[in-house]
Scaffold this motif. Sequence first.
Motif, PDB file in Angstrom:
ATOM      1  N   LEU A   1       0.743  -1.626   0.141  1.00 22.41           N
ATOM      2  CA  LEU A   1      -0.079   0.070   0.363  1.00 22.41           C
ATOM      3  C   LEU A   1       0.759   0.946  -0.134  1.00 22.41           C
ATOM      4  O   LEU A   1       0.912   2.036  -1.363  1.00 22.41           O
ATOM      5  N   PHE A   2       1.658   1.283   0.842  1.00 18.24           N
ATOM      6  CA  PHE A   2       2.894   2.069   1.503  1.00 18.24           C
ATOM      7  C   PHE A   2       3.785   2.879  -0.336  1.00 18.24           C
ATOM      8  O   PHE A   2       4.229   3.531  -0.623  1.00 18.24           O
ATOM      9  N   SER A   3       4.082   1.286  -1.216  1.00 19.55           N
ATOM     10  CA  SER A   3       4.848   1.596  -2.287  1.00 19.55           C
ATOM     11  C   SER A   3       3.813   2.648  -3.183  1.00 19.55           C
ATOM     12  O   SER A   3       4.291   3.204  -3.829  1.00 19.55           O
ATOM     13  N   VAL A   4       2.258   1.679  -3.179  1.00 12.85           N
ATOM     14  CA  VAL A   4       2.032   2.563  -4.329  1.00 12.85           C
ATOM     15  C   VAL A   4       1.603   3.886  -4.318  1.00 12.85           C
ATOM     16  O   VAL A   4       1.356   4.651  -5.427  1.00 12.85           O
ATOM     17  N   MET A   5       0.908   4.133  -3.071  1.00 11.26           N
ATOM     18  CA  MET A   5       0.783   5.305  -2.893  1.00 11.26           C
ATOM     19  C   MET A   5       1.964   6.274  -2.909  1.00 11.26           C
ATOM     20  O   MET A   5       1.823   7.864  -3.578  1.00 11.26           O
ATOM     21  N   ARG A   6       3.190   6.040  -2.137  1.00 15.70           N
ATOM     22  CA  ARG A   6       4.921   6.393  -2.692  1.00 15.70           C
ATOM     23  C   ARG A   6       4.843   6.737  -4.338  1.00 15.70           C
ATOM     24  O   ARG A   6       5.264   7.793  -4.290  1.00 15.70           O
ATOM     25  N   LYS A   7       4.303   6.023  -4.752  1.00 13.46           N
ATOM     26  CA  LYS A   7       4.498   6.330  -6.764  1.00 13.46           C
ATOM     27  C   LYS A   7       3.872   7.461  -7.045  1.00 13.46           C
ATOM     28  O   LYS A   7       4.044   8.031  -7.860  1.00 13.46           O
ATOM     29  N   TRP A   8       1.933   7.512  -5.998  1.00 12.03           N
ATOM     30  CA  TRP A   8       1.912   8.784  -6.904  1.00 12.03           C
ATOM     31  C   TRP A   8       2.300   9.607  -6.625  1.00 12.03           C
ATOM     32  O   TRP A   8       2.611  10.780  -7.121  1.00 12.03           O
ATOM     33  N   ILE A   9       2.781  10.208  -4.689  1.00 12.77           N
ATOM     34  CA  ILE A   9       3.247  11.540  -4.796  1.00 12.77           C
ATOM     35  C   ILE A   9       4.708  11.500  -5.400  1.00 12.77           C
ATOM     36  O   ILE A   9       4.681  12.960  -6.064  1.00 12.77           O
ATOM     37  N   GLN A  10       4.932  10.399  -5.817  1.00 14.22           N
ATOM     38  CA  GLN A  10       6.542  10.471  -6.993  1.00 14.22           C
ATOM     39  C   GLN A  10       5.803  10.958  -8.251  1.00 14.22           C
ATOM     40  O   GLN A  10       6.513  12.474  -8.868  1.00 14.22           O
ATOM     41  N   GLY A  11       4.538  11.614  -8.571  1.00  9.49           N
ATOM     42  CA  GLY A  11       4.308  12.165  -9.614  1.00  9.49           C
ATOM     43  C   GLY A  11       3.508  10.656 -10.396  1.00  9.49           C
ATOM     44  O   GLY A  11       2.935  11.664 -11.747  1.00  9.49           O
ATOM     45  N   HIS A  12       3.832   9.850 -10.650  1.00  8.02           N
ATOM     46  CA  HIS A  12       3.677   8.176 -11.571  1.00  8.02           C
ATOM     47  C   HIS A  12       1.839   8.213 -11.187  1.00  8.02           C
ATOM     48  O   HIS A  12       1.546   7.150 -10.919  1.00  8.02           O
ATOM     49  N   GLU A  13       1.580   8.829 -12.190  1.00  8.22           N
ATOM     50  CA  GLU A  13      -0.275   9.066 -11.883  1.00  8.22           C
ATOM     51  C   GLU A  13      -0.590   7.484 -12.887  1.00  8.22           C
ATOM     52  O   GLU A  13      -1.611   7.607 -12.471  1.00  8.22           O
ATOM     53  N   GLN A  14      -0.221   6.672 -13.694  1.00 14.35           N
ATOM     54  CA  GLN A  14      -0.349   6.736 -14.871  1.00 14.35           C
ATOM     55  C   GLN A  14      -0.530   4.939 -13.867  1.00 14.35           C
ATOM     56  O   GLN A  14       0.033   4.417 -14.791  1.00 14.35           O
ATOM     57  N   VAL A  15       0.583   4.713 -12.743  1.00 16.19           N
ATOM     58  CA  VAL A  15       0.728   3.490 -12.593  1.00 16.19           C
ATOM     59  C   VAL A  15      -0.300   2.111 -12.472  1.00 16.19           C
ATOM     60  O   VAL A  15      -1.482   2.308 -11.489  1.00 16.19           O
ATOM     61  N   SER A  16       0.220   1.087 -12.372  1.00 14.33           N
ATOM     62  CA  SER A  16      -0.882   0.034 -12.819  1.00 14.33           C
ATOM     63  C   SER A  16      -1.032  -0.307 -11.463  1.00 14.33           C
ATOM     64  O   SER A  16      -0.425  -0.944 -10.767  1.00 14.33           O
ATOM     65  N   VAL A  17      -2.607  -0.286 -10.396  1.00  9.59           N
ATOM     66  CA  VAL A  17      -2.166  -0.318  -8.905  1.00  9.59           C
ATOM     67  C   VAL A  17      -2.006  -1.851  -8.620  1.00  9.59           C
ATOM     68  O   VAL A  17      -1.440  -1.948  -7.569  1.00  9.59           O
ATOM     69  N   PHE A  18      -2.888  -2.043  -9.953  1.00  6.09           N
ATOM     70  CA  PHE A  18      -2.394  -3.663  -9.164  1.00  6.09           C
ATOM     71  C   PHE A  18      -1.865  -4.370  -9.184  1.00  6.09           C
ATOM     72  O   PHE A  18      -1.348  -5.365  -8.512  1.00  6.09           O
ATOM     73  N   ARG A  19      -1.287  -4.430 -10.523  1.00  7.27           N
ATOM     74  CA  ARG A  19      -0.031  -5.023 -10.147  1.00  7.27           C
ATOM     75  C   ARG A  19       1.532  -4.401  -9.687  1.00  7.27           C
ATOM     76  O   ARG A  19       2.312  -5.467  -9.102  1.00  7.27           O
ATOM     77  N   THR A  20       1.138  -3.014  -9.410  1.00  7.56           N
ATOM     78  CA  THR A  20       2.165  -2.613  -8.688  1.00  7.56           C
ATOM     79  C   THR A  20       2.645  -3.390  -7.293  1.00  7.56           C
ATOM     80  O   THR A  20       3.279  -3.774  -6.408  1.00  7.56           O
ATOM     81  N   PHE A  21       0.859  -3.305  -6.877  1.00  5.36           N
ATOM     82  CA  PHE A  21       0.445  -3.590  -5.206  1.00  5.36           C
ATOM     83  C   PHE A  21       1.134  -5.186  -5.015  1.00  5.36           C
ATOM     84  O   PHE A  21       1.638  -5.847  -4.261  1.00  5.36           O
ATOM     85  N   TRP A  22       0.371  -5.984  -6.411  1.00  6.20           N
ATOM     86  CA  TRP A  22       1.017  -7.117  -6.651  1.00  6.20           C
ATOM     87  C   TRP A  22       2.500  -7.865  -6.104  1.00  6.20           C
ATOM     88  O   TRP A  22       2.893  -8.536  -5.445  1.00  6.20           O
ATOM     89  N   LYS A  23       3.423  -6.593  -7.115  1.00  3.15           N
ATOM     90  CA  LYS A  23       4.494  -7.351  -7.283  1.00  3.15           C
ATOM     91  C   LYS A  23       5.540  -7.239  -5.726  1.00  3.15           C
ATOM     92  O   LYS A  23       6.132  -7.702  -5.659  1.00  3.15           O
ATOM     93  N   VAL A  24       5.069  -6.165  -4.983  1.00  3.11           N
ATOM     94  CA  VAL A  24       5.437  -5.841  -3.780  1.00  3.11           C
ATOM     95  C   VAL A  24       5.423  -6.501  -3.056  1.00  3.11           C
ATOM     96  O   VAL A  24       6.346  -7.096  -1.826  1.00  3.11           O
ATOM     97  N   TYR A  25       4.405  -6.504  -2.873  1.00  6.95           N
ATOM     98  CA  TYR A  25       3.184  -7.581  -1.995  1.00  6.95           C
ATOM     99  C   TYR A  25       4.139  -8.833  -2.479  1.00  6.95           C
ATOM    100  O   TYR A  25       4.856  -9.550  -1.362  1.00  6.95           O
ATOM    101  N   ARG A  26       3.733  -9.501  -2.801  1.00  6.58           N
ATOM    102  CA  ARG A  26       5.324 -10.691  -3.449  1.00  6.58           C
ATOM    103  C   ARG A  26       6.711 -10.685  -2.793  1.00  6.58           C
ATOM    104  O   ARG A  26       6.998 -11.565  -2.601  1.00  6.58           O
ATOM    105  N   GLU A  27       7.404  -9.563  -3.598  1.00  6.76           N
ATOM    106  CA  GLU A  27       9.191  -9.484  -3.051  1.00  6.76           C
ATOM    107  C   GLU A  27       8.910  -9.387  -1.906  1.00  6.76           C
ATOM    108  O   GLU A  27      10.117  -9.850  -1.345  1.00  6.76           O
ATOM    109  N   GLU A  28       8.308  -8.170  -1.015  1.00  4.06           N
ATOM    110  CA  GLU A  28       9.017  -7.792   0.111  1.00  4.06           C
ATOM    111  C   GLU A  28       7.871  -8.703   1.351  1.00  4.06           C
ATOM    112  O   GLU A  28       8.340  -8.244   2.833  1.00  4.06           O
TER     113      GLU A  28
END
Length: 106
Positions: free
Chosen positions: A47-74
């Motif tokens: 959750l924090f990883s996705v929000m961090r991307k938004w705050i950094q200005g990456h507005e068009q990030v794939s939320v589910f893909r990013t969430f799933w990727k970070v969830y598995r990796e971490e």
Amino acid sequence: MDHDGSMSRMLRMCEWVMRLAYTNLLWLLFTMLGLGIFGLMPATTALFSVMRKWIQGHEQVSVFRTFWKVYREEFVRSNLIGVTLFIIGTIIYVDLAYIYPTSWFL
């Protein structure tokens, strides 16, 4: 469609509310997916990883893909941090309960 200043701000606010609701639903789903205890920290990290991307200005990030990727990796790493924080919190609680043995603390 051309928006004036107030309508544009309102649209932006609604987008943020929608994003927060969606990410909170993902957080809840993935926390339950990890059987609660083991899913709490990885879901929070994702959750924090996705929000961090938004705050950094990456507005068009794939939320589910990013969430799933970070969830598995971490998953393992964040659970180790969570267990460590739990142990430290338990030690602090027991110490304070021993030092201040009052009914409000227990």
